[in-house]
Design a protein around this motif. Structure first.
Motif, PDB file in Angstrom:
ATOM      1  N   ASP A 237       0.646  -1.067   0.317  1.00 37.63           N
ATOM      2  CA  ASP A 237       0.315  -0.221   0.187  1.00 37.63           C
ATOM      3  C   ASP A 237       0.969   1.061   0.005  1.00 37.63           C
ATOM      4  O   ASP A 237       0.536   2.351  -0.152  1.00 37.63           O
ATOM      5  N   VAL A 238       2.299   1.136  -0.013  1.00 41.26           N
ATOM      6  CA  VAL A 238       2.755   2.289   0.105  1.00 41.26           C
ATOM      7  C   VAL A 238       3.331   2.793  -1.559  1.00 41.26           C
ATOM      8  O   VAL A 238       4.007   2.357  -2.135  1.00 41.26           O
ATOM      9  N   LEU A 239       2.977   4.211  -1.453  1.00 38.96           N
ATOM     10  CA  LEU A 239       3.325   4.439  -2.985  1.00 38.96           C
ATOM     11  C   LEU A 239       4.996   5.196  -3.226  1.00 38.96           C
ATOM     12  O   LEU A 239       5.906   5.027  -4.048  1.00 38.96           O
ATOM     13  N   LYS A 240       5.186   6.055  -1.767  1.00 41.68           N
ATOM     14  CA  LYS A 240       7.056   6.453  -1.887  1.00 41.68           C
ATOM     15  C   LYS A 240       7.127   6.816  -0.553  1.00 41.68           C
ATOM     16  O   LYS A 240       6.133   7.184  -0.272  1.00 41.68           O
ATOM     17  N   LEU A 241       8.329   6.021   0.040  1.00 40.94           N
ATOM     18  CA  LEU A 241       9.028   7.155   1.679  1.00 40.94           C
ATOM     19  C   LEU A 241       9.494   8.163   0.697  1.00 40.94           C
ATOM     20  O   LEU A 241      10.128   8.130   0.361  1.00 40.94           O
ATOM     21  N   MET A 242       8.504   9.195   1.270  1.00 44.98           N
ATOM     22  CA  MET A 242       9.312  10.923   1.037  1.00 44.98           C
ATOM     23  C   MET A 242      10.483  10.830   2.063  1.00 44.98           C
ATOM     24  O   MET A 242      11.400  11.287   1.036  1.00 44.98           O
ATOM     25  N   HIS A 243      10.229  10.893   3.018  1.00 44.80           N
ATOM     26  CA  HIS A 243      10.735  11.661   3.947  1.00 44.80           C
ATOM     27  C   HIS A 243      11.473  11.075   5.394  1.00 44.80           C
ATOM     28  O   HIS A 243      10.546   9.487   5.779  1.00 44.80           O
ATOM     29  N   ILE A 244      12.684  10.514   5.927  1.00 49.14           N
ATOM     30  CA  ILE A 244      12.786  10.259   7.050  1.00 49.14           C
ATOM     31  C   ILE A 244      13.579  10.797   7.883  1.00 49.14           C
ATOM     32  O   ILE A 244      14.292  11.523   7.294  1.00 49.14           O
ATOM     33  N   LEU A 245      13.010  11.181   9.105  1.00 52.89           N
ATOM     34  CA  LEU A 245      13.821  11.896  10.297  1.00 52.89           C
ATOM     35  C   LEU A 245      13.868  11.192  11.231  1.00 52.89           C
ATOM     36  O   LEU A 245      12.958   9.957  11.697  1.00 52.89           O
ATOM     37  N   VAL A 255      13.857   7.001  18.212  1.00 51.67           N
ATOM     38  CA  VAL A 255      12.888   7.910  17.655  1.00 51.67           C
ATOM     39  C   VAL A 255      13.132   8.246  15.907  1.00 51.67           C
ATOM     40  O   VAL A 255      13.715   8.345  15.245  1.00 51.67           O
ATOM     41  N   LEU A 256      11.895   7.296  14.784  1.00 50.43           N
ATOM     42  CA  LEU A 256      12.395   7.541  13.700  1.00 50.43           C
ATOM     43  C   LEU A 256      10.752   8.176  13.570  1.00 50.43           C
ATOM     44  O   LEU A 256       9.784   7.446  13.737  1.00 50.43           O
ATOM     45  N   MET A 257      10.821   9.341  12.917  1.00 50.65           N
ATOM     46  CA  MET A 257       9.785  10.121  11.776  1.00 50.65           C
ATOM     47  C   MET A 257       9.411   9.378  10.249  1.00 50.65           C
ATOM     48  O   MET A 257      10.332   9.712   9.266  1.00 50.65           O
ATOM     49  N   LEU A 258       8.741   8.932   9.856  1.00 52.09           N
ATOM     50  CA  LEU A 258       8.024   8.153   7.585  1.00 52.09           C
ATOM     51  C   LEU A 258       7.155   9.435   7.865  1.00 52.09           C
ATOM     52  O   LEU A 258       6.354   9.358   8.317  1.00 52.09           O
ATOM     53  N   HIS A 290      12.780   2.194  19.029  1.00 51.20           N
ATOM     54  CA  HIS A 290      11.786   2.254  19.982  1.00 51.20           C
ATOM     55  C   HIS A 290      10.461   2.856  19.528  1.00 51.20           C
ATOM     56  O   HIS A 290       9.325   2.253  19.749  1.00 51.20           O
ATOM     57  N   PHE A 291      10.222   3.965  18.640  1.00 51.31           N
ATOM     58  CA  PHE A 291       9.512   5.034  18.465  1.00 51.31           C
ATOM     59  C   PHE A 291       9.289   4.869  17.140  1.00 51.31           C
ATOM     60  O   PHE A 291      10.322   5.561  16.006  1.00 51.31           O
ATOM     61  N   VAL A 292       8.132   5.077  16.132  1.00 50.61           N
ATOM     62  CA  VAL A 292       8.287   5.054  14.638  1.00 50.61           C
ATOM     63  C   VAL A 292       6.956   6.032  14.660  1.00 50.61           C
ATOM     64  O   VAL A 292       5.851   5.584  14.673  1.00 50.61           O
ATOM     65  N   ILE A 293       6.857   7.055  14.136  1.00 51.46           N
ATOM     66  CA  ILE A 293       6.107   7.819  14.045  1.00 51.46           C
ATOM     67  C   ILE A 293       5.790   8.217  12.063  1.00 51.46           C
ATOM     68  O   ILE A 293       6.794   8.465  12.137  1.00 51.46           O
ATOM     69  N   ILE A 294       4.767   7.532  12.041  1.00 55.48           N
ATOM     70  CA  ILE A 294       4.431   7.713  10.929  1.00 55.48           C
ATOM     71  C   ILE A 294       3.605   9.093  10.058  1.00 55.48           C
ATOM     72  O   ILE A 294       2.372   8.656  10.748  1.00 55.48           O
ATOM     73  N   GLN A 295       3.807   9.574   9.113  1.00 55.12           N
ATOM     74  CA  GLN A 295       2.699  10.405   8.327  1.00 55.12           C
ATOM     75  C   GLN A 295       2.335  10.019   7.069  1.00 55.12           C
ATOM     76  O   GLN A 295       3.628  10.363   6.533  1.00 55.12           O
ATOM     77  N   PRO A 296       1.183   9.884   6.625  1.00 53.28           N
ATOM     78  CA  PRO A 296       0.749  10.014   5.668  1.00 53.28           C
ATOM     79  C   PRO A 296       0.781  11.790   4.685  1.00 53.28           C
ATOM     80  O   PRO A 296       0.346  12.603   5.288  1.00 53.28           O
ATOM     81  N   GLU A 297       1.210  11.579   3.537  1.00 56.23           N
ATOM     82  CA  GLU A 297       1.798  12.536   3.126  1.00 56.23           C
ATOM     83  C   GLU A 297       0.877  12.328   1.594  1.00 56.23           C
ATOM     84  O   GLU A 297       0.639  10.832   0.925  1.00 56.23           O
TER      85      GLU A 297
END
Length: 311
Positions: A237-245, A255-258, A290-297
């Protein structure tokens, strides 16, 4: 973490054993270099206590005021250690050295100085060997310098640098003391103290640079980013991973934000399901995350680079 504790405890024991003897020898022989070495050992002892305290604080569980935990406490105390080496270790040694070069004293009987230096080399050398062996287990295929710059646990390389500086400093003092007594050059004692101070300041600057980088929020490496991109974009269901913080909260916690563009045909329930699936995949691959924060874009594809229009 246990390996770094072992090297810290060995360094603490060594410095406690030799700090007092250096001051006693320096007092009776009227040697500024030995006093400088005594100050060096006291500072190193305080540094190991601070590192142990920082390690303990970093293990505190998250709470309402620190939801990501207290891992950065270790980086804070590591930075304090580098400041102490600079100010108390390097600064005092350089001051003593310059003063005794300008106003050289007639040195006393050097016998006790040589005895203390010999004992100190044995203890400091043993501590250095332990620290080097523990660090060698962690560095893998990297060179020593690569392992230091890539390490996220400053307690491992701090002890290694401190012990290395201590052993080098002892040989500097021994050589200068021998030349001073053999050729009756009184200012050699002050020169030894000055050289030890310069050595400590150089070490403190390197440690401060590495500790500051971690304290300010150092992220994951390019290889890890590439791998995360691969496993995320393999999801149906993923089209593209745009940014990794990302940021290291501690040596063992990331701490990871995708920011992810999902396929347009997904509804809210489908996106939530995909987010949960991607999060679990990443955490299974990397146990430090330990933490994965995912923001749809919304992903907008460029169709004409000249007019910069998007769809």
């Amino acid at each position: 973490m246990a390996s770094s504790n072992k090297s810290i405890h060995s360094a603490l024991a060594a410095n406690l054993l030799i700090a007092l003897t250096k001051f006693i020898a320096g007092f009776f022989s009227n040697s500024a270099a030995m006093i400088a070495e005594g100050v060096h050992s006291v500072v190193d002892t305080a540094n190991q206590v601070l590192l142990l305290f920082g390690l303990r604080q970093s293990r505190k569980k998250p709470d309402a005021t620190h939801p990501f935990g207290y891992g950065k406490e270790l980086y804070f105390y590591s930075f304090i250690v580098s400041i102490l080496i600079f100010g108390l270790g390097g600064g005092v040694s350089m001051f003593q050295g310059i003063y005794h070069i300008i106003h050289p004293d007639v040195l006393g009987i050097p016998k006790w100085n040589y005895i203390v230096l010999g004992i100190s080399v044995i203890f400091e050398g043993s501590s250095l060997v332990i620290a080097a062996k523990e660090f060698d287990k962690l560095r893998g295929d990297n060179t020593w310098w690569q392992a230091i710059t890539k390490s996220k646990d400053p307690s491992t390389f701090l002890v290694l640098f401190e012990d290395s500086a201590a052993v080098i400093g002892l040989f500097i003092v021994a050589i200068c003391m021998y030349l001073g007594h053999t050729y009756h050059i009184n200012y050699m004692d002050g020169l030894a103290s000055l050289l030890v101070g310069i050595l400590l300041i150089c070490v403190s600057l390197i440690l401060a640079r590495e500790s500051r980088s971690l304290l300010m929020g150092e992220g994951i490496g390019s290889t890890t980013k590439k791998r995360i991109t691969e496993i995320v974009e393999q999801d149906q269901d993923v089209l593209k991973l745009m940014h990794i913080l990302s940021t290291y909260q501690s040596p063992s916690e990331i701490v990871l934000m995708l920011i992810i563009a999902f396929k347009k045909n997904l509804d809210t329930a489908g996106i939530n399901e995909a987010i949960s699936r991607v999060r679990n995949i990443v955490k299974d691959e990397y146990n430090l995350v330990h933490f994965v924060i995912i923001q749809p874009e919304i992903y907008m594809e460029k169709v004409d680079p000249d007019v910069q229009t998007y769809i």
